[in-house]
Design an enzyme around this catalytic site. Structure first.
Site, PDB file in Angstrom:
ATOM      1  N   GLY A 263      -4.302  -4.073  -4.398  1.00 45.81           N
ATOM      2  CA  GLY A 263      -5.288  -3.129  -4.893  1.00 45.81           C
ATOM      3  C   GLY A 263      -4.599  -1.818  -5.166  1.00 45.81           C
ATOM      4  O   GLY A 263      -3.917  -1.283  -4.298  1.00 45.81           O
ATOM      5  N   HIS A 264      -4.700  -1.348  -6.398  1.00 45.66           N
ATOM      6  CA  HIS A 264      -4.096  -0.064  -6.743  1.00 45.66           C
ATOM      7  C   HIS A 264      -5.221   0.887  -7.119  1.00 45.66           C
ATOM      8  O   HIS A 264      -6.069   0.525  -7.926  1.00 45.66           O
ATOM      9  CB  HIS A 264      -3.204  -0.188  -7.982  1.00 45.66           C
ATOM     10  CG  HIS A 264      -1.994  -1.017  -7.776  1.00 45.66           C
ATOM     11  ND1 HIS A 264      -1.130  -1.338  -8.796  1.00 45.66           N
ATOM     12  CD2 HIS A 264      -1.493  -1.575  -6.666  1.00 45.66           C
ATOM     13  CE1 HIS A 264      -0.153  -2.074  -8.303  1.00 45.66           C
ATOM     14  NE2 HIS A 264      -0.353  -2.237  -7.025  1.00 45.66           N
TER      15      HIS A 264
ATOM     16  N   GLN B 270       2.120  -5.723  -3.345  1.00 44.65           N
ATOM     17  CA  GLN B 270       2.522  -5.910  -1.942  1.00 44.65           C
ATOM     18  C   GLN B 270       3.829  -5.148  -1.656  1.00 44.65           C
ATOM     19  O   GLN B 270       4.198  -4.269  -2.416  1.00 44.65           O
ATOM     20  CB  GLN B 270       2.692  -7.403  -1.581  1.00 44.65           C
ATOM     21  CG  GLN B 270       1.375  -8.171  -1.455  1.00 44.65           C
ATOM     22  CD  GLN B 270       0.807  -8.589  -2.785  1.00 44.65           C
ATOM     23  OE1 GLN B 270       1.488  -9.123  -3.634  1.00 44.65           O
ATOM     24  NE2 GLN B 270      -0.480  -8.359  -2.981  1.00 44.65           N
TER      25      GLN B 270
ATOM     26  N   ASP C   5       0.811  -1.227   0.000  1.00 44.18           N
ATOM     27  CA  ASP C   5       0.000   0.000   0.000  1.00 44.18           C
ATOM     28  C   ASP C   5       0.843   1.274   0.000  1.00 44.18           C
ATOM     29  O   ASP C   5       0.435   2.286   0.565  1.00 44.18           O
ATOM     30  CB  ASP C   5      -0.955   0.044   1.215  1.00 44.18           C
ATOM     31  CG  ASP C   5      -1.767  -1.207   1.339  1.00 44.18           C
ATOM     32  OD1 ASP C   5      -2.263  -1.684   0.315  1.00 44.18           O
ATOM     33  OD2 ASP C   5      -1.909  -1.709   2.470  1.00 44.18           O
TER      34      ASP C   5
ATOM     35  N   LYS D  11       2.864  10.272  -0.611  1.00 44.15           N
ATOM     36  CA  LYS D  11       1.977  10.801   0.439  1.00 44.15           C
ATOM     37  C   LYS D  11       2.685  11.754   1.408  1.00 44.15           C
ATOM     38  O   LYS D  11       2.339  11.785   2.602  1.00 44.15           O
ATOM     39  CB  LYS D  11       1.332   9.661   1.211  1.00 44.15           C
ATOM     40  CG  LYS D  11       0.438   8.777   0.339  1.00 44.15           C
ATOM     41  CD  LYS D  11      -0.432   7.937   1.217  1.00 44.15           C
ATOM     42  CE  LYS D  11      -1.502   7.211   0.453  1.00 44.15           C
ATOM     43  NZ  LYS D  11      -2.492   6.590   1.303  1.00 44.15           N
TER      44      LYS D  11
ATOM     45  N   LYS E 145       2.209   2.429  -5.063  1.00 42.62           N
ATOM     46  CA  LYS E 145       2.957   2.007  -6.261  1.00 42.62           C
ATOM     47  C   LYS E 145       2.193   2.287  -7.546  1.00 42.62           C
ATOM     48  O   LYS E 145       2.766   2.707  -8.542  1.00 42.62           O
ATOM     49  CB  LYS E 145       3.241   0.497  -6.212  1.00 42.62           C
ATOM     50  CG  LYS E 145       4.171   0.084  -5.118  1.00 42.62           C
ATOM     51  CD  LYS E 145       4.310  -1.420  -5.071  1.00 42.62           C
ATOM     52  CE  LYS E 145       3.051  -2.130  -4.618  1.00 42.62           C
ATOM     53  NZ  LYS E 145       2.669  -1.919  -3.236  1.00 42.62           N
TER      54      LYS E 145
END
Ligand code: IMP
Length: 430
Positions: A40-41, A223, A13, A333, A16
């Site tokens: 999940g992207h 991952q 998470d 982020k 990527k």
């Protein structure tokens, strides 16, 4: 032309998809090399917001060929759902190829995953429940079913008959649940094969030709390397190698072709599922990092679980860089830290009277370490409008520089928001 791997360098998470989406624009071949729909992207681009679990992020670029590599485990229903969603939004998916060698996640894998977790009770791993571990176990046990098998009626029937007999014994005798029907499962997966037939192929010649022609190639990770089955916080890991070695293995590209390994790090740390997390925080700092209700909210794309949050752990980050040969850092982020007056970085671990600059191997010991923190002043200014490194407040520049110094790799990219233009390219990476 470069072949680069973009890998998650924490517990997944890291953002990527956002980084790969930008780089996919500059590459001509994107290969997703491992994991499955446990990943999940979220990709935000001019075509909208998309949640991808299996499709490579280069799928949006009209000039890019996309491959789901041999190291991926595929739930065909999920893949078809994703393809249908994109097609209904007018995204061209004709440049997708799926390796015949990629393994299929079967219904018994999903059942086993959930039943195993229930049986583990308090020592559960916190898996995503998508059948990932059992699918990789069967691959290693040489009883897996591969995407290519779905295109051959006889092979599929023979392999499924053999494996289902054993799986049904396990399901009924050990777990006391209903067996799966060979007839229904066979017909269902044959139909998936029919629907995916145009995409499933031997991907080796495509990849080899791209390398010969020197086109820019991007290996897209899923991952993070702290979830690596060999080098992560075992047993609280996934069942594949998400790092640079896994990129070569899962794509089918020799390591001497790799020109660069980009490690994607969040400006802080998150983790979903169980397992040790030395820099985890609670309270107001956790609330600030979690960003609930905002576009960057720390909620899993796949499971919707709230992520655990904490300060940047440079001990883990450097370890991740060392075992993967990370030469370039992408920090994501950074803007999440904008409001904090002070920011901590874990620069070492205290274990009884000793100081460690590497993580201990066993989780029992790792759970006992106390982080040694260095504090840096926050910038308390919005960074989301910055477009060059120099636009960032000095304290933010200093923070990012310190992270890279601790990791031991050069700074490549910084993201300060979910849009494509909110990535600052500090050094050219592709
Ligand atoms: P599995 O991969 O579903 O078997 O889950 C094993 C562990 O890896 C659990 O702690 C999951 O939460 C974690 N995990 C798996 N995939 C991801 C991911 O894409 N992001 C973050 N954590 C993940």
């Amino acid at each position: 032309m470069p072949v680069i791997a973009v890998i998650g360098a924490q517990w997944g998470d890291e953002g990527k998809g956002h980084i790969v989406d930008l780089l996919a624009n500059r590459s001509r071949l994107v290969i997703r090399y491992g994991g499955g729909n446990n990943a999940g992207h979220t990709v935000v681009n001019e075509q909208g917001t998309f949640k991808l679990h299996l499709l490579p992020s280069g799928i949006f670029d009209p000039h890019t060929v996309n491959i789901i590599g041999s190291g991926v485990v595929i739930d065909p229903a999920v893949l078809l759902g994703e393809l249908n969603e994109l097609q209904s939004r007018n995204i061209d998916t004709s440049r997708l190829f799926i390796s015949e060698r990629a393994h299929v996640i079967m219904p018994y894998h999903v059942m086993e995953d959930k039943l195993q977790e229930q049986a583990r009770g308090d020592s559960k791993i916190g898996t995503t429940g998508r059948g990932i571990g059992p699918a990789y176990s069967d691959k290693m046990d040489r009883v897996g079913i591969r995407m290519g098998d779905l295109l051959h009626e006889q092979t599929l029937l023979e392999r499924l008959r053999a494996v289902l007999e054993e799986k049904n014994r396990l399901l009924t005798k050990l777990y006391g649940v209903k067996p799966l029907s060979l007839h229904d499962t066979y017909l269902r997966f044959l139909e998936y094969g029919r629907q995916l037939a145009d995409y499933v192929t031997n991907t080796h010649p495509i990849i080899h030709r791209a390398l010969q022609r020197d086109v820019p190639v991007l290996l897209e990770g899923a991952q993070g390397v702290l979830l690596d089955v060999d080098h992560g916080t075992y047993p609280y890991v996934t069942s594949s190698p998400p790092g640079a070695a896994g990129a070569c293995q899962g794509a089918g590209i020799g390591p001497t072709h790799l020109n660069s390994v980009i490690g994607v790090y969040k400006a802080y740390t998150t983790r979903v599922g169980e397992g040790p997390f030395p820099t985890e925080v609670q309270g107001p700092v956790a609330d600030a990092l979690r960003q609930i209700g905002k576009p960057w909210a720390e909620v899993g794309t796949t499971t919707g679980r709230a992520r655990r949050v904490g300060w940047f752990d440079a001990v883990m980050a450097r370890y991740a860089a060392q075992i993967n040969g990370i030469d370039t850092v992408a920090i994501t982020k950074l803007d999440v830290l904008d409001t904090l007056p002070e920011i901590k970085i874990c620069v070492g671990y205290k274990l009884h009277d000793a100081e460690l600059d590497y993580p201990p191997t066993t989780v029992a010991v790792l759970s006992q370490v106390e982080p040694i923190y260095e504090e840096m002043p926050g910038w308390q200014t919005a960074t989301s409008g910055a477009r060059r490194f120099e636009d960032l407040p000095e304290a933010a520049q200093a923070y990012v520089a310190r992270l890279c110094q601790l990791v031991g790799a050069r700074l490549g990219l910084i993201s300060i928001g979910p849009e494509r233009d909110q990535i600052i390219v500090v050094s050219e990476v592709l």
